[in-house]
Structures are given as C-alpha cells and as structure tokens.
Motif scaffolding. Structure first.
Motif, short mmCIF file in Angstrom:
data_model
loop_
_atom_site.label_atom_id
_atom_site.label_comp_id
_atom_site.label_asym_id
_atom_site.label_seq_id
_atom_site.Cartn_x
_atom_site.Cartn_y
_atom_site.Cartn_z
N THR C 334 0.82 -1.22 0.00
CA THR C 334 0.00 0.00 0.00
C THR C 334 0.86 1.27 0.00
O THR C 334 0.67 2.15 -0.85
CB THR C 334 -0.94 0.00 1.22
N GLU C 335 1.78 1.36 0.94
CA GLU C 335 2.61 2.56 1.01
C GLU C 335 3.78 2.50 0.03
O GLU C 335 4.14 3.52 -0.57
CB GLU C 335 3.15 2.74 2.43
N ARG C 338 2.88 3.60 -3.48
CA ARG C 338 2.14 4.86 -3.66
C ARG C 338 2.82 5.82 -4.64
O ARG C 338 2.14 6.37 -5.52
CB ARG C 338 1.94 5.52 -2.30
N LEU C 341 2.18 4.42 -8.14
CA LEU C 341 0.78 4.46 -8.57
C LEU C 341 0.28 5.89 -8.72
O LEU C 341 -0.57 6.17 -9.57
CB LEU C 341 -0.10 3.67 -7.60
N ASN C 342 0.83 6.82 -7.92
CA ASN C 342 0.44 8.20 -8.12
C ASN C 342 0.94 8.74 -9.45
O ASN C 342 0.29 9.57 -10.07
CB ASN C 342 0.93 9.07 -6.96
N LEU C 346 -2.97 5.44 -13.10
CA LEU C 346 -4.18 5.69 -13.90
C LEU C 346 -3.87 5.77 -15.39
O LEU C 346 -4.73 6.13 -16.20
CB LEU C 346 -4.84 7.00 -13.44
N PRO C 368 -7.82 -4.65 -2.60
CA PRO C 368 -8.29 -3.25 -2.63
C PRO C 368 -7.60 -2.39 -3.70
O PRO C 368 -8.25 -1.56 -4.34
CB PRO C 368 -7.96 -2.74 -1.22
N LEU C 369 -6.30 -2.59 -3.91
CA LEU C 369 -5.61 -1.82 -4.96
C LEU C 369 -6.17 -2.18 -6.34
O LEU C 369 -6.45 -1.31 -7.16
CB LEU C 369 -4.11 -2.09 -4.91
N ALA C 370 -6.32 -3.48 -6.59
CA ALA C 370 -6.82 -3.92 -7.90
C ALA C 370 -8.29 -3.60 -8.08
O ALA C 370 -8.78 -3.57 -9.21
CB ALA C 370 -6.59 -5.42 -8.07
N GLY C 371 -8.99 -3.37 -6.97
CA GLY C 371 -10.40 -3.01 -7.05
C GLY C 371 -10.62 -1.53 -7.33
O GLY C 371 -11.75 -1.08 -7.46
N PHE C 372 -9.52 -0.80 -7.43
CA PHE C 372 -9.64 0.62 -7.79
C PHE C 372 -8.80 0.98 -9.02
O PHE C 372 -9.30 1.53 -9.99
CB PHE C 372 -9.24 1.53 -6.63
N TYR C 373 -7.50 0.69 -8.96
CA TYR C 373 -6.62 1.10 -10.06
C TYR C 373 -6.82 0.19 -11.28
O TYR C 373 -6.64 -1.03 -11.19
CB TYR C 373 -5.15 1.00 -9.63
N PRO C 374 -7.15 0.76 -12.42
CA PRO C 374 -7.29 -0.09 -13.61
C PRO C 374 -5.97 -0.74 -14.02
O PRO C 374 -5.97 -1.73 -14.75
CB PRO C 374 -7.78 0.88 -14.69
N ALA C 402 -12.63 -7.86 -4.97
CA ALA C 402 -12.23 -7.53 -6.34
C ALA C 402 -12.84 -8.41 -7.42
O ALA C 402 -12.57 -8.21 -8.61
CB ALA C 402 -10.71 -7.57 -6.45
N ARG C 406 -10.08 -9.21 -11.99
CA ARG C 406 -8.94 -8.33 -11.76
C ARG C 406 -7.67 -9.15 -11.51
O ARG C 406 -6.70 -8.62 -10.96
CB ARG C 406 -9.19 -7.43 -10.53
#
Lengths: 467, 467, 467
Positions: C334-335, C338, C341-342, C346, C368-374, C402, C406
């Motif tokens: 997650t960290e 970052r 991914l920032n 996207l 959670p990451l794969a459930g948001f970032y395409p 997810a 994904r």
C-alpha cells in the motif's frame, strides 16, 4: 440470465448443517435491525423525499460500486462521482453499470445489489447491456411510489436504531427534528466523529479549531480550552442521543503526555509548526484524551484504524474523498493501545470497540485484548471484510479465544441506505452458518446456538453500544 | 441444559469424510500421551495429594478461565487469582464461574472444561447459577477418592512422558525423587527455562545472575564464567533427564557478537547500565549462545516468541504474572533467526522448534524454514491457537510447504493437569479431520493417512524432542 | 502402496457441490495452457533432446523437491544440486528420493509429482526404497521414446503460450530460432528480468552495467545513457515477442527522485560507494523507472516481492542460488507503491501485476488496490502458495473485494517443464471447487460460474498479459 435470491444462501452446503443453519436463521431473520454505526445522512429521513433515480440510488454515491467500474477502465466523471455529481446522465451511468454486472460476481457489492434488486424492486433478470433500460424504467417508476420513500423503507426494513456519523460542530438540528416528529418512530442517533479536530495533518484542522474554540469562547491556542470545548460538544451530542464517539485513525497509537508537553504540542498544531513526529505524538495523545473523555461522559469509543486515505492523489484532487481508493494498512493494537488501556482499560463502564481492515489482528490482538479487558469489544468485520467469507474467517479467528459475548454486533457502516437490510441479513445468515458448523462438529449444543444467534443481533450490540 | 460430549466431535460434517476421520482417530485415540512441553508442577506428582476443591482445580490457577470472567467484569480478587490466592471462598468462585458458563461457548477453554467435566466427573448438566452447588459437591466428593489423586490420573490419562518447565537454579530434587520412586512409572522430565537469566530487562536478572555465578564459584561480572555456569546448569538438567531448553522471548532476534563486545555488554547488564538497544543486543546474543550450547549438549531448543507479557500494569501489580493479559505481537523469524541459522542451522542433531502466536508466520516463515533447514521444526499451534479451528488453519498453512514430518507434535503447554487428555484428544481429532479432508479430496491415500495419523502422535514428537 | 490419481481430486467433499465442481472443471480441463510467467529454458525446446534420466528430470533441478530431502538430513551434494550437478549418480539420487516419498504427502510437490508419474509415465505404485529401481528403469526407458521429447510433450500438454525469464543482455537467439522454425508451432516468449541490472547490492551489478552500457555505446556512469540502454534492451525483447518485464524485489519500495539525485546515486552505484540507505533508494527509484518504461513501451510489469534470497550463506556458497532456502518476508504494497501508482496508476494500458508470498497482503492490500486502479492486477498465488488449500484461501481473500476479473490468471512460475500441466490442472480444479461452493451457497448462478471458469483460464490471463 435470471436474477435469483436463493432462500438458503450463505448456509453451508452440507445438507444437515444447512438445515441447522436455516433453523437458527429463522429465529433472527425478522428481528429488528440495530445499526449503531453508519453513514446515512439524517436529512434523508427528515426530508423523506423520493430517491431521484436508479443511478443516484445505487451507483453514484456508493464508492464500493464505482471503484469496480473505475478498475475496469470507466472514468469516475462518467459516473457522476464526487465533484462530478450531477454532470452525468443517470441513464448512461446505469447502462455502464449494467454492462459491467459480471464484474460484481462473487463480491460483497454484487451480493447487496442482488438482494436489493430482488427484494425491493422485484427484479428477475440480471443487469446487462440488454436489460439496462427496462430495469432503469422499472426502478425509476417504483421510486416515485410512496412506499419507496425513506421513512416507508425505514419501517419496512425494521430498523429500530440507526446511528449517523456527524461533525462535532454539527448543531444536530436534523436529529432534534426527527426526535420531535411524532410521525417518525425510529431512533436516529448522532455519532461524534472528531478526527479532523484532533489530527493536525487534516487539511481542515486549523479551520475546525477556529470554529470550535470560537464557539466555545476560548482562546484558539489554549489547550485546556480546546479540551473543554470538545467536552462540551460531546455533551451536546449526548443531549441529542449519541451513544458513541468514532475515531478513524491511520495508526491507533496512544500516548499519555504530561499536560505541559501536550499544551506545547497543541500550540504548535494550531500554529502549523509541528513536524511529522510531533504531529504523530499530538494525534496519539488526543486519542488518549478521547478515552479519558469517554470514561467521564460514557460515550462508547469506537476506533476504526489502519486505512491509507485517498491513495490516488490525482483522483482525490479531481473527485474528492471517499471515491474508492482508501487502501488498508498493516495494523497493530497490542502496543499502540497499551498507554490507553493502562490508564483506562479497567475503568467501569468504559467501552472501547476495535475495528480493523487487517485481518491478522483478529486472532493475534483483538480477541486476546477483548478476552481480558472488560472495556474492549471486538469490532465486527469492517469495510472490505463485511462479506460472507470474511465473516466466517472473523468468527473462526476470534471465537476460540473470546467466545460470542465480547463483540460489537454487526456494523453496516454504510452510506447506502437501501443496503442496510441486505447487510444485516448477510450477517445473520453468516453467523447462523458458523453456529451450525459448531453444532455439527459437536462443539456447542443446538439450544446454546439458538440463544447465541438471538443474542448476537440483540443483547450483544445493546451491551457494546449501551443501547 | 444437558452437558454432552459428542463422540464425533471435531470431525467434518460431511458424512463420508466424517467416517474417514472417525476411522483415523480410532487408531490414535488410546495411544500414550507424549507431553514434551508444559507447566505442570512436578511436586503435584511427588506429593500425590488430593486436589483441594473444584475452584482450585478448574478456575483459580487457569488464566485462560479467569480472564474470561474478568472480561465480563468479575474482579480477579474475587476469583482468588495470583496474590489473592486463598482469599476467596472456593464455592463462591465456583458459583461465579457457573453463572457465566455461556461465555465459554465456542472457546477452547469451554471445550477442555466440558471434556473434563463429562469424562472425569460424569457431569451431565451444564454449569449454571442453578446447578453450581450440586456440581461443586459432586466434584468435591470425587476429589477425595483415591482414583482422583494426581498419580492415579496420570496413569488413567495414559501419559508416557511429561515435561515440566523449571528454573535453571532448581535443584531438580522433585524430579530425582520421582525418578527414584519405584511406585511411579511415568517419565517426568525437567525443561531448562533460562529467560530470566538472559534478559537484563527481567526484574529478577541481577539476583539470578548472583545466584548462578555464586553457585558456580565465578565472578559475577565474568562473561566466560557466566556462560560456563549456564552450561553446567544445562548439564545438571540433562543428568535429570531434560531433553529441551525453552526460550520465551518477546522478539526472536539473534546476534552473533564478538566475544569482547558480548563481554562488555554483559558487564553492563550486571551493572544495570545498558540502554534499551544494548539490552536488546545482549538478549539477542544470548539466544544465539543458547543455540551454540544446544549444538554442544544436545538439548532441543524451543522458542516461544511474540508475546507482550503483563499488558495491564495495574493487574500485574495487584495479582502478579500469568493472570490473563499476555497479548500477542507481530512476529518475524526469517530475518531475526538468520544469524543463528547461519551459524548452527545445518549442524547435525541440532533441533530448533519455533512456536508463535502470530498465525501469519506459519505459511510465510516457519514452514519454509522447516522445509529447508534440518534443524528447524514447526511448533504446534500454541496458546490462543491450540483450538480446533486454529489447528485446521495451522495444518492448512504449513502442510503444503513442509508436509507432516517437520513438526513438533502437539504441545499442550498447560498448567491445568486435568486438561492434558482433553487437549491431546482435541489435537488427535483435529488432525484426523484434516487428514480425512485430504483423503476425501484425493490428495493422500487412506493408507498413507493412517500412517501419518499414528506418526503425528508418536514418531513425530519423539524425533523432534529426541525422546 | 498404489499410486492413484483420483479423477475428482481437489473437488469439495460434499457430493452435490462436488458434482457442480466436476461440471465446471470439465469445461476447462482441456483448454489450452497459457503460461505467461515461468522459468523453463527455451533451449529445451530448441534442442528437443531427450531428458537424460529420472533424477535429472524430477529432482536435481527442482529446489521444491530437493529442499525437503535436505530438511530430512540429505546432503545437497548427494542430490547433485547446483555446483554439484553431475557429481551424483542419478540412480542413487532417485533412490534417496523414493525412500523419502512419505515426506511429500500433502505437499504441493507431492501433488505435482504424483500427477506426472501417473499421467505421463503410467506409474501405479508409490515410490519407495523397494520400488525405486523398477520405477527408475521404467521412466528411463520412456524418456528415450520420441513422444517424451520436449516438443512432443509441449504439444501433448496443450501449451499455447510459454513465457521464459531472461537476462536483459540475452540476444534471444533461441527465441528467434524457435519462432523461425516452421516445425514448431508454440509461442515461446522471452520476459525481461532486469533485477541484477537495477540493484547495486546484486553481486553482478557492476559487470552487468559494464556490459549493458558497453553494448549501447554509452559511458558507464551516465545515468541517462543507462536508462536508454535499458529501454533499448526492452525494445529488443519486444521485437522478440516479450509481453512483460518481471521484477523480483526484496521490498517493493518505489521512489520518484529528481533526475540529478538519481543520477548522483547511479554514479555511486557504479562506483560502489553507496551505503545501505542509498542502495535502497536507488533500487526503489529504478522500480519507479521500470513502471515509467512500461507505460511507454507497453510491457506488462510484474512484481514478485518479499523473499529473502539465499538465507543459508553456507549453502549458497557451496551450491549456489535457487537451492531451496529463499524464505518469505513480511510484505507491504500500500505505502511502498504509492509513488509509482500516483505517477502511473491511472495511465491507460499500464498493467502492473502484484505477486507475494505473504498471504496477508491478499485481502488487505492487493485486492483493494486492484479493485480501484485499472492498472493493478492480482497476481495468482505464487511459489509456496500455488497449492490447493492456498488457492482456496487466495480466492476467498480477494474475490469479495475484487471479483474474478482483476486477476492475472494462473502462473506456474516453474523450472520443471513436466509439472506445467499438473500445476494448471490444479488451478483449474481449485477454481472449479471455489466456484462450486459459491454456487452451492447461492452466491452466484451456475451459468455465471460456467462463464467465469472459462474466463479464468482464457480471457483473464489474455487481458492481464496483453496476449
């Protein structure tokens, strides 16, 4: 394809265990819903206006739903998310959602949505590109009916208590209006949520302090005044029926600092001069102070820890917070809470409910803490974890250490009003499934399981939240 | 409600798999108990006195049991815990326990207690406020019978080997007396447990060092003398039948320090001048030294890591240690053990058994280490994790990487003498359930499962503990 | 004992759920194998030579297999491992393996080996000391047959795509030869694996940089030249069919550094003057650079994080790398991701596949990451976790957050060519078992499960790996 809701859903596949689970579930299926933590706007129930359209109702405001479409390549702007609210044609949003229905198979969101479509709207076909328009019209028509207004649904859902989550400076006029309205019988309770008044890293911190201390008539940089202003706001919430204060923290560090050191840090926080370590120390001390205040005023203290908020800076800047990219972090309670628990853990009537999105804390930390401290309660599976398999893992992880009577009861934590019954029904079915397995494995008697099933939706949340 | 012990308890609910599990279990149900690590006092068997009363037997000394009552709001003093021993009326303690029996539903403690009440005392009704007195009298009467004395129970339980846990300066006279007693046939082995002689943070450290070095006739601040004194105490234990040395550490850090640096740290430890980092380094070096000694003298090295002891300072001060508030911590073995394993991990006949209360280490660290190093053995689920569901998670987590032959065998680790058969029976049933599932899923043959089931309670612990 | 392959293996034991699982499996059992990440040497298929002997084929080169014998006390030299290759008599190696067959019961390796022995060689008795020689002769005879040569097996296995893992300076002549060979119809794709060109702590780093920059005609300490040399090698790989770049990192830290700071660190890396913190920063920046390049050139970025390589220094020195003592570490995405991914999370068509050997990341971070970032895809269970129970835990951990779309699809990641069908078959059975449970629990419809089962072995890996 047909959309179908199996009456035996979430029960174990073994026929005999399934029958036991069904019997347990039937005892609790229709009991009232106690929802002591969530994010429904109280104005929804005060205004009692019809929901505007299916997209607004099911998609745009539910970041569980929009994040999956985003992950599939859909632009959040095309879904009308956040700052884009109102800019997208709801029918187009609905079509995007329906065309991607397969993405939700097996997910918690897919499960809630199916439950809602079938039980509330009598939908019998799966959403798809082909069925999108028919479904849209069907739902939109129903939304105009009186029995689909918020209050009618509140009654139909059998909600006895619904807690909202509110800013400390909220005047709670909406709650007061609801309480004073003889035509509304439900209990809608505010919850004190002071994060942005405690953490100097919050963008709104300084403004919040200014409003808080200004209203209280104390100097902005007076730490004792700041504490008493917070106490007064808590008292205001209690006068309006609040039973808990909720704390969303990145890490649940707590620190008992000497008054002068805390005071100095506070002045730095107001002045914007704290470095990262000082900010962390001040926030940790304020979590400690919140426990002290809970001991004094009786508000149940709930801690939701371990989330990196707004992970994608670009998305946050374009669409705001709560847009699907809050990502869990490793969480630690044993050491972080030690100062707080050493000071307040044995205090009579202090209640501390611990939530997390890192499953490793269940068996390692939360159950052992709740199995000793009378103040500590095990928060139900939260956020990404309030789903059938995660609930089984949760129960299996905590029960052998802490039993069934140290929990919070189920927490829906939702903004999606229509999903409340689906979520509580999921929890009741999942607990019935877990209990049925223990009966089948000869670990508890059927009569004991029957009592526990009822207690889990009644006595347990009432005790944890002092209801 | 009836108190009942299902003969098929802990077996899978699927009828066919259950039958396989039952068949596997029947092969091991009556095999002798090997208990290579635990906390029963050896004087219990030397003295062979009747147990005093039901509260003393089941409640007061079992912090698994008292912590649940404490979490429900009962004062530990009212249970006669720790420094309060003897101050509480046993019948009142028993009544408190019985009135709260529902708290134990689904817990490991509830499972042991049910097993003991039914199999040993023939109790047929659940403890409750109403049944408390009848049960008390019933049990108390039986406790006066000769066949309820410790030695008679030792035989009835089928215990072949029972290891105790002992202070390095213990003269082991009790063990010697038992070994010399022709009327007692069991093997009761001491275990060398030197934590409070290795960790300068231990309150007793300086006193311990004084006694240790004094008895050995070496200068108190002579590191080489200290090491040889420890070696001599280990030899003393080995002469009395010890097969293992046990190490309870907060974190399993190991460090190979140069002799002069270690010597300097030791002098600081004795002098009380070490800071936290130096204390940590010295303790880590002593864990390394313990491995060196185990290589030399053959004692199996067991490591129980990852617990924050005496979490509640107020409770510790009022009631002492082991009163229910030791709380697990995140644990890491891969990096922490690297110095130790690089020095000794490939040494012939070195055995290192790794226990933890952080389940994440099973698949991530312990199984991979034991799947390579011939010295590393997978410690059975320990403490909060020695319960039916936790055992299934454990087996599922380690078996695919390390198979069935890299484990320690079951460890009861208990102070509660009467719970030993219940615990070993739980392990045998749980392993039978796991094996039966693998048979049902076509992953091992029935005949292979039959061999493994027997090996898990016989060859596996004998190998790991050199019995 | 008989060696037997249950046609219903890995399906749930409940008869009705088993029937559903069987039906789902039958739809995918014979679909082509897509293997987008693994370690088979491409020369195996170019040369198409017979395999030399059973020990060479099944044991010596498979560190999953040899580590278990090593843990049981067998010297790696006696197995011909690593630098000892060719020094051990293959028949003796085979005998050691057969005599220890029971060690593999319940392990992933035991499962693959059983599958291979039964399906490929028609073996019907378990390996043992008694059967070792007969089995050896039986297998050795078959290995001389034309239909046991690599290309014949490639066809028999139904492999459509096989990705290898290659050094950035590899000329890929073998891949070119295979692509140009009209008699070979399979797709064998190279994968760009630059770890030892990015991490200054790698022993080969300086030599690698020298060869890389030398071939590109840029100064060795020119950071921009180094980056463009890497880009050119990636282009070379893409011209030879590569679809992905693979990154094996201890921790997945990423850092976006200013160009001058990165340039300075690079010169230090080449000069060998970086300290540990600088080395960490540079490596983190290079992982960031790899993402930038993937956005530019379209190579799917796969990250395999969280392994302490070559844990036993003595073993590494005696036998080399990949000899069974790479041990997992706690992992955090997650960290660490970052910054990456920032910057790129996207970006259109950027694909980032996250693998780990710390199961706690599944539900906490990766889903959670794969459930948001395409851009983020959930890597299949890897290494110690590509086994039946671990797959169930994986699916249960990620699906509710997810869904099924994904993921990366199954990754065999193997050096053991013969195990490829066994591994993919395991994944297909395990996914069928998981889906069948969801059908049985009323959470997805049978028709939906049927589509998902096919998509998981076809559309899902094709999308994730751009095939």
């Amino acid at each position: 394809m047909d959309l179908h809701l199996d009456p035996d859903r979430l029960f174990p596949v073994d026929p005999q265990t399934r029958a036991v689970a069904r019997g347990l579930y039937e005892r609790v299926a229709d009991l009232p819903i106690i929802s002591p933590h969530g994010h429904v706007a109280p104005s929804l129930l005060r205004d009692d206006e019809p929901f505007s359209d299916p997209a607004d109702l099911f998609i745009t405001h539910d970041h569980y739903v929009t994040r999956m479409l985003h992950a599939a390549g859909v632009d959040l702007g095309d879904l009308g998310v956040g700052t884009a609210t109102g800019t997208a044609d709801p029918r187009e949003v609905w079509r995007l959602f329906c065309a991607n229905w397969h993405l939700y198979a097996g997910t918690a969101s897919g499960y809630w949505l199916t439950h809602e479509l079938v039980t509330l709207f009598g939908i019998g076909v799966e959403p798809s590109a082909e069925t999108a328009d028919v479904l849209y019209d069907d739902i939109a028509t129903r939304l105009q009916q009186d029995d689909f207004r918020p209050r009618a649904l509140f009654d139909r859902f059998g909600i006895e208590v619904l807690a909202t989550t509110d800013d400390p400076m909220d005047d709670l006029a909406v709650h007061a209006a609801l309480a004073a309205d003889p035509s509304f019988r439900g209990r809608v309770l505010p919850t004190f949520r002071p994060d942005a008044y405690l953490d100097p890293a919050s963008p709104a911190f300084r403004d919040n302090i200014e409003r808080l201390t200004g209203a209280a008539g104390v100097a902005m940089d007076d730490f004792a005044g700041y504490l008493s202003a917070l106490e007064e706001r808590r008292a205001h919430f209690i006068r309006h029926g609040a039973v808990s204060a909720d704390h969303g923290v990145r890490e649940p560090l707590t620190l008992d600092l000497p008054a002068d050191e805390a005071s100095t840090l506070y002045r730095g926080a107001v002045g914007g001069t704290l470095d990262a370590a000082q900010t962390r120390a001040f926030t940790a001390h304020m979590l400690f102070q919140m426990a002290r205040m809970s001991v004094a005023d009786g508000l149940v203290m709930t801690v939701h820890a371990g989330v990196a908020r707004n992970h994608s800076t670009a998305t946050f800047e374009a669409f705001g917070a709560d847009t699907g990219h809050d990502i869990p972090l490793r969480t630690e309670y044993t050491e972080n809470l030690r100062p707080l628990l050493n000071a307040f853990g044995l205090k009579k009537d202090f209640h501390l409910v611990l939530f997390g999105v890192d499953e490793t804390i269940y068996s390692r930390e939360v159950a052992p803490l709740a199995g000793f401290y009378p103040s500590v309660f095990i928060g139900a599976p939260w956020w990404f974890l309030d789903a059938p398999d995660a609930v089984q893992r949760f129960r299996a992880a905590v029960t052998e250490t802490a039993g069934f009577y140290r929990g919070s009861g189920f927490i829906d934590d939702t903004r999606a009003f229509l999903s409340i019954p689906a979520r509580h029904d999921m929890a009741r079915r999942s607990d019935a499934a877990f209990l049925a397995r223990l009966v089948g494995e000869g670990r508890i008697s059927l009569s004991r399981a029957q009592r526990i099933a009822v207690d889990l939706v009644d006595a347990v949340p009432r005790k944890a939240f002092k209801l």
